[in-house]
Write an enzyme that holds these catalytic residues in place. Structure first.
Site, short mmCIF file in Angstrom:
data_model
loop_
_atom_site.label_atom_id
_atom_site.label_comp_id
_atom_site.label_asym_id
_atom_site.label_seq_id
_atom_site.Cartn_x
_atom_site.Cartn_y
_atom_site.Cartn_z
N SER A 18 -30.54 -0.70 112.09
CA SER A 18 -31.40 0.35 111.55
C SER A 18 -31.22 0.41 110.04
O SER A 18 -31.41 -0.62 109.37
CB SER A 18 -31.06 1.68 112.24
OG SER A 18 -32.00 2.67 111.92
N HIS A 45 -35.32 -0.67 113.43
CA HIS A 45 -36.12 0.54 113.28
C HIS A 45 -36.92 0.44 111.99
O HIS A 45 -36.35 0.39 110.91
CB HIS A 45 -35.22 1.78 113.21
CG HIS A 45 -34.45 2.01 114.48
ND1 HIS A 45 -33.26 2.68 114.51
CD2 HIS A 45 -34.72 1.65 115.76
CE1 HIS A 45 -32.82 2.74 115.77
NE2 HIS A 45 -33.68 2.11 116.54
N ASP A 138 -28.73 5.07 118.27
CA ASP A 138 -29.41 4.11 119.14
C ASP A 138 -28.52 2.88 119.27
O ASP A 138 -27.84 2.49 118.32
CB ASP A 138 -30.78 3.75 118.54
CG ASP A 138 -31.68 3.06 119.54
OD1 ASP A 138 -31.43 3.16 120.76
OD2 ASP A 138 -32.67 2.42 119.11
#
Lengths: 196, 274
Positions: A18, A45, A138
């Site tokens: 991310s 992401h 996540d």
């Protein structure tokens, strides 16, 4: 990990990243040799509504084929598949890819957990899961699924990561994961692909 | 519990749903179905998927709750604005040459795409000569689509998408805001038929000029995708149009030869005549 029974050869690598992902992937993926024989699946992401510029950036720098994953596409060794923005990426047990517009998981679509859990299902012990830098949680549940299925878990060293929250959450969920710097991850993955 | 057992439970549940209620999810892409069923099991507090199967077999009131997990997609109005822009600029000029039109929104879920197309057709002066068919297998989703009520906090995104699609009006012209909800104008659905139809088990029901089926077939396995695409081909009028989701493609389909790329980047295809 102790002197556990020898695992079967690795069949696939999944990577989640991310905040700080671009720099980390620019170190790892271009390091993979042209002879690298495994498929690599990546969830990053990125804001929805934005095309994955990372794919074209990495295409220019990698010796492997880098592409956005397509629905029902068969997994191919030596290829890096990126989840399309605003879709989840999943692996079917027959070794093909699937995408979905199911609701975001951990506020994320694509979600690292969704990819890792489905890949753990499809590949079991023959999977390597890598959680890199990020500012959310996540990937923690996904990496847990990888280790529970007998696969190998790797987490970027939080002390050197651009954002440490995601590696820390992954380590909390999977304490048995190997902790490595980005450079160590790059050479570990390279060795996987060439010793087969 | 070993994953192989969970996989077997899923297979048995899908078979049960088909034999008992004729809902056929047996050829849905398995990885997503599994995620949803595991989520249903956990949220509905069943110890196992088999226990959930036991309940749904004997208690029909359980079926709608399970269908919500298996089918409902939350979409946005004007999702992928460039798709609607392409319809507006490239497809509707062709449709304008017809005295009457039929449009099918296959897998209409809770109706966001239905209202988007109704607004687009109204803006382009085609609404009054068009009949829209909105179909889905989930009766509750169809009812929600027919009601046309959405949480107000989703409207900002809908409005932004509508503007990016080249909208000629203001989205606020089409709804009334009250109590945190946006209620869409009922004249938008005057020419919409909401109907139960399955791409898995049902057949052609009308001759369409445009079929929009986006992010529905990604949930199907390859043979089922082929069935649905064949059904669309047979449902289209001569030189009719088919719109798919931005990451879908006819490239791997057995029916690829039956269509030509009309707006390639936007996954808008045209039925090819022999």
């Amino acid at each position: 990990m102790s002197a556990a029974p020898v695992k079967p050869p690795v069949k696939a690598v999944v990577i989640g990243a991310s905040a700080g992902a671009v720099q980390a992937l620019l170190t790892i993926l271009p390091a993979l040799p042209a002879s690298f024989a495994l498929p690599v699946l990546v969830v990053v992401h990125v804001p929805p509504d934005r095309d994955n510029v990372l794919v074209s950036l990495l295409q220019a720098k990698c010796r492997l084929t880098v592409k956005e994953a397509e629905d029902k596409e068969p997994l191919v060794g030596g290829t890096v598949f990126f989840a399309p923005s605003d879709y989840h990426l999943l692996v079917e047990t027959d070794g093909t890819l699937a995408i979905s517009t199911d609701e975001p998981v951990n506020y994320s679509r694509p979600s690292i957990d969704v990819l890792f859990e489905s890949a753990a299902d499809a590949f079991g012990e023959a999977l390597v899961g890598v959680v890199l830098t990020g500012a959310n949680h996540d990937g923690a549940a996904g990496l847990r699924a990888v280790t529970q299925a007998g696969g190998t878990a790797i987490v970027e060293d939080p002390n050197f990561a651009h954002s440490r929250a995601m590696p820390l959450a992954a380590l909390e969920a999977s304490p048995e994961a190997a902790i490595m710097t980005i450079d160590a991850i790059a050479s570990y993955l390279s060795s996987l692909g060439t010793t087969r | 519990m070993p994953e192989a057992v969970v996989d077997l439970e899923i297979q048995l549940l899908l078979e049960a749903l088909y034999q008992r209620y004729h809902y056929d999810f047996r050829h849905y892409a398995r990885a997503s179905i599994k995620r949803r069923l595991v989520q249903a099991r956990d949220q509905l507090a069943f110890p196992t998927i088999s226990a959930m199967q036991d309940r749904v077999l004997h208690d029909p009131s359980m079926l709608p709750r399970l269908l919500d997990y298996l089918t409902v997609q939350v979409s946005e109005m004007f999702r992928d604005p460039s798709y609607f822009r392409a319809l507006r600029e490239s497809v509707l000029p062709h449709l304008k040459t017809y005295p009457s039109l039929k449009v099918w929104i296959a897998g209409s879920s809770t109706g966001e795409e239905v209202y988007s197309l109704a607004i687009l057709f109204r803006e382009e002066g085609l609404y009054d000569r068009t009949l829209f068919y909105a179909t889905d297998i989930n009766p509750e989703a169809l009812a929600a689509a027919e009601a046309g009520v959405y949480p107000l906090d989703r409207i900002r995104k809908f409005t932004e998408n509508h503007q990016k699609s080249g909208g000629r009006s203001s989205l606020s012209d089409y709804y009334t805001a009250a109590y945190g909800r946006a209620v869409f104008d009922k004249t938008l659905r005057e020419r919409v038929v909401f109907s139960d139809h399955s791409l898995v088990t049902d057949a052609v029901f009308a001759e369409m000029h445009l079929i929009s089926c986006r992010n529905v077939m990604i949930y199907f396995d390859r043979p089922l995708q082929d069935r649905a695409i064949g059904l669309f081909h047979d449902s289209l009028a001569r030189k009719g149009f088919l719109g798919l989701g931005s990451k879908e493609s006819l490239r791997f389909s057995a029916h690829a030869g039956g269509f030509s790329d009309f707006v390639p980047g936007e996954k808008i295809y045209q039925r090819r005549e022999p």
